[in-house]
Design a protein around this motif. Structure first.
Motif, PDB file in Angstrom:
ATOM      1  N   LEU A   1       0.825  -1.208   0.000  1.00  0.00           N
ATOM      2  CA  LEU A   1       0.000   0.000   0.000  1.00  0.00           C
ATOM      3  C   LEU A   1       0.856   1.253   0.000  1.00  0.00           C
ATOM      4  CD1 LEU A   1      -2.636  -1.337   2.522  1.00  0.00           C
ATOM      5  CD2 LEU A   1      -3.109  -0.726   0.140  1.00  0.00           C
ATOM      6  N   ASP A   2       1.916   1.250   0.784  1.00  0.00           N
ATOM      7  CA  ASP A   2       2.799   2.415   0.837  1.00  0.00           C
ATOM      8  C   ASP A   2       3.414   2.691  -0.532  1.00  0.00           C
ATOM      9  OD1 ASP A   2       4.467   4.335   2.672  1.00  0.00           O
ATOM     10  OD2 ASP A   2       5.937   3.327   1.388  1.00  0.00           O
ATOM     11  N   ASN A   3       3.852   1.634  -1.201  1.00  0.00           N
ATOM     12  CA  ASN A   3       4.480   1.791  -2.516  1.00  0.00           C
ATOM     13  C   ASN A   3       3.539   2.474  -3.495  1.00  0.00           C
ATOM     14  OD1 ASN A   3       6.739   0.699  -4.568  1.00  0.00           O
ATOM     15  ND2 ASN A   3       4.732   0.353  -5.474  1.00  0.00           N
ATOM     16  N   TYR A   4       2.342   1.942  -3.602  1.00  0.00           N
ATOM     17  CA  TYR A   4       1.430   2.473  -4.618  1.00  0.00           C
ATOM     18  C   TYR A   4       0.830   3.816  -4.214  1.00  0.00           C
ATOM     19  CZ  TYR A   4       1.942  -1.584  -7.536  1.00  0.00           C
ATOM     20  OH  TYR A   4       2.467  -2.544  -8.365  1.00  0.00           O
ATOM     21  N   LEU A   5       0.722   4.085  -2.934  1.00  0.00           N
ATOM     22  CA  LEU A   5       0.293   5.423  -2.512  1.00  0.00           C
ATOM     23  C   LEU A   5       1.358   6.457  -2.870  1.00  0.00           C
ATOM     24  CD1 LEU A   5      -1.392   4.592   0.902  1.00  0.00           C
ATOM     25  CD2 LEU A   5      -2.488   5.727  -1.038  1.00  0.00           C
ATOM     26  N   ARG A   6       2.617   6.091  -2.751  1.00  0.00           N
ATOM     27  CA  ARG A   6       3.676   7.012  -3.167  1.00  0.00           C
ATOM     28  C   ARG A   6       3.655   7.212  -4.680  1.00  0.00           C
ATOM     29  NH1 ARG A   6       8.237   5.140  -2.890  1.00  0.00           N
ATOM     30  NH2 ARG A   6       7.918   3.074  -1.994  1.00  0.00           N
ATOM     31  N   TRP A   7       3.427   6.137  -5.415  1.00  0.00           N
ATOM     32  CA  TRP A   7       3.335   6.258  -6.873  1.00  0.00           C
ATOM     33  C   TRP A   7       2.157   7.144  -7.265  1.00  0.00           C
ATOM     34  CZ3 TRP A   7       4.623   1.136  -9.905  1.00  0.00           C
ATOM     35  CH2 TRP A   7       5.896   0.681  -9.533  1.00  0.00           C
ATOM     36  N   LEU A   8       1.030   6.971  -6.596  1.00  0.00           N
ATOM     37  CA  LEU A   8      -0.157   7.778  -6.900  1.00  0.00           C
ATOM     38  C   LEU A   8       0.055   9.248  -6.565  1.00  0.00           C
ATOM     39  CD1 LEU A   8      -3.019   5.396  -5.712  1.00  0.00           C
ATOM     40  CD2 LEU A   8      -2.677   6.236  -8.047  1.00  0.00           C
ATOM     41  N   SER A   9       0.847   9.513  -5.533  1.00  0.00           N
ATOM     42  CA  SER A   9       1.108  10.914  -5.189  1.00  0.00           C
ATOM     43  C   SER A   9       1.891  11.612  -6.294  1.00  0.00           C
ATOM     44  CB  SER A   9       1.875  11.004  -3.866  1.00  0.00           C
ATOM     45  OG  SER A   9       3.204  10.542  -4.007  1.00  0.00           O
ATOM     46  N   ARG A  10       2.678  10.848  -7.049  1.00  0.00           N
ATOM     47  CA  ARG A  10       3.433  11.425  -8.163  1.00  0.00           C
ATOM     48  C   ARG A  10       2.605  11.455  -9.440  1.00  0.00           C
ATOM     49  NH1 ARG A  10       7.445   7.480  -6.437  1.00  0.00           N
ATOM     50  NH2 ARG A  10       8.921   8.431  -4.990  1.00  0.00           N
ATOM     51  N   ASN A  11       1.778  10.418  -9.606  1.00  0.00           N
ATOM     52  CA  ASN A  11       0.973  10.301 -10.819  1.00  0.00           C
ATOM     53  C   ASN A  11      -0.387   9.706 -10.469  1.00  0.00           C
ATOM     54  OD1 ASN A  11      -0.111   9.922 -13.352  1.00  0.00           O
ATOM     55  ND2 ASN A  11       1.207   8.183 -13.880  1.00  0.00           N
ATOM     56  N   PRO A  12      -1.400  10.544 -10.227  1.00  0.00           N
ATOM     57  CA  PRO A  12      -2.727  10.048  -9.832  1.00  0.00           C
ATOM     58  C   PRO A  12      -3.429   9.222 -10.914  1.00  0.00           C
ATOM     59  CG  PRO A  12      -2.477  12.390  -9.346  1.00  0.00           C
ATOM     60  CD  PRO A  12      -1.329  12.009 -10.222  1.00  0.00           C
ATOM     61  N   LEU A  13      -2.876   9.196 -12.105  1.00  0.00           N
ATOM     62  CA  LEU A  13      -3.531   8.495 -13.212  1.00  0.00           C
ATOM     63  C   LEU A  13      -2.723   7.285 -13.671  1.00  0.00           C
ATOM     64  CD1 LEU A  13      -4.648  11.620 -15.298  1.00  0.00           C
ATOM     65  CD2 LEU A  13      -6.005  10.290 -13.671  1.00  0.00           C
ATOM     66  N   ILE A  14      -2.195   6.524 -12.732  1.00  0.00           N
ATOM     67  CA  ILE A  14      -1.448   5.312 -13.086  1.00  0.00           C
ATOM     68  C   ILE A  14      -2.368   4.357 -13.831  1.00  0.00           C
ATOM     69  CG2 ILE A  14      -0.228   3.299 -12.189  1.00  0.00           C
ATOM     70  CD1 ILE A  14       0.620   4.948  -9.820  1.00  0.00           C
ATOM     71  N   ASN A  15      -1.881   3.854 -14.948  1.00  0.00           N
ATOM     72  CA  ASN A  15      -2.683   2.939 -15.764  1.00  0.00           C
ATOM     73  C   ASN A  15      -2.744   1.545 -15.139  1.00  0.00           C
ATOM     74  OD1 ASN A  15      -3.175   4.848 -17.784  1.00  0.00           O
ATOM     75  ND2 ASN A  15      -1.274   4.364 -18.838  1.00  0.00           N
TER      76      ASN A  15
END
Length: 292
Positions: free
Chosen positions: A35-49
């Protein structure tokens, strides 16, 4: 009540869900790190495919149940670590026709997964049993290591993604894109030759928090470079993220175990994790798209 998979879109709810996985630390650290990993990714790019968080009937609070699907990769967890009807129902409701790489399955969840494979008549191409090593954050920050004068440490460059993917023991169709995402978004360390600028050793942090793709070029082996790279990335993770450092090792990989033993990692007794390749329907091999 009719059971159905529901998506979790609200970032605030995902953070609350992540907080549940702090209890009894480090028992549920893998779910926390996903969860931490993908929350950090989403903070950089809210539109991850191709990224979706699922739970059952919107109820993630009672047992922390979630299923995370990213591209062809599948992660699932609950806090009780039992064969609960809800977890089995949620997994059964997934669309398995495209196949999945199912990662970091805890041994208690693995029993559920194997039952599901039999019930749905899924086809597994391969499966690996791994053991878990852990180094607490405080100890990782205090690691002492010295890079040899003929080398230097730096971030891994995206231009080296094909080399890393080609030498990765877990390489599979579609994994080049994964390596690129990890280089772009996660903590990593590369060890370079000063004279030529050649990348000689490296380690990436996977989405589940584990160290991965640890490799030393054959021409530079037996020089202790694997230990240096592992120490360097462990210290970075501790300093940058304030996280414990974890690693999964093939149960028969004695050389990798020696690296973690030397750096003071502790083998987590009884903590076995599996990863499985589940084939798409009516296919004899995996054909996951490389560009997703």
């Amino acid at each position: 009540m009719l059971k159905r998979l529901t998506a979790i879109y609200d970032v605030g709810e995902l953070k609350e869900l992540q907080g549940l996985y702090l209890q009894d630390w480090p028992k549920h650290c893998v779910g926390f790190f996903w969860l931490d990993n993908y929350l950090r990714w989403l903070s950089r790019n809210p539109l991850i495919n191709h990224l979706t968080f699922f739970t059952l009937n919107g109820d993630w609070r009672s047992d922390g149940l979630f299923i995370l699907v990213h591209r062809y990769q599948l992660f699932f967890s609950n806090l009780s670590r039992q064969e609960t009807p809800d977890l089995m129902t949620a997994l059964t409701l997934l669309d398995w026709t495209g196949g999945f790489k199912v990662s970091a399955i805890h041994e208690t969840h693995h029993k559920i997964f194997k039952y599901l494979v039999a019930e749905l008549q899924l086809c597994l191409q391969r499966e690996m049993n791994t053991i878990m090593y852990r180094l607490p954050c405080k100890e990782a920050k205090e690691l002492q290591f010295k890079c040899p004068p003929e080398y230097y440490l730096d971030n891994v460059k995206l231009e080296h993604s094909e080399l890393i993917n080609d030498l990765w023991s877990a390489r599979h169709p579609g994994s080049l894109k994964l390596i690129q995402l990890l280089i772009e978004n996660n903590t990593n360390v590369g060890l370079y030759e000063k004279e030529t600028g050649k990348l000689c050793a490296w380690c990436l942090r996977l989405q589940s928090g584990f160290l991965g793709a640890l490799e030393v070029l054959q021409s530079h082996q037996r020089r202790g470079l694997g230990v240096i790279v592992t120490a360097a990335i462990s210290q970075r993770i501790a300093n940058e993220l304030n996280h414990d450092v974890t690693a999964l090792v093939n149960i028969n990989n004695a050389a990798a175990c020696k690296v973690f033993d030397k750096l003071g990692f502790t083998l987590q007794k009884g903590e076995h994790y599996f990863w499985s390749m589940c084939l798409p329907d009516n296919q004899s091999s995996i054909s996951w798209p490389a560009n997703r």
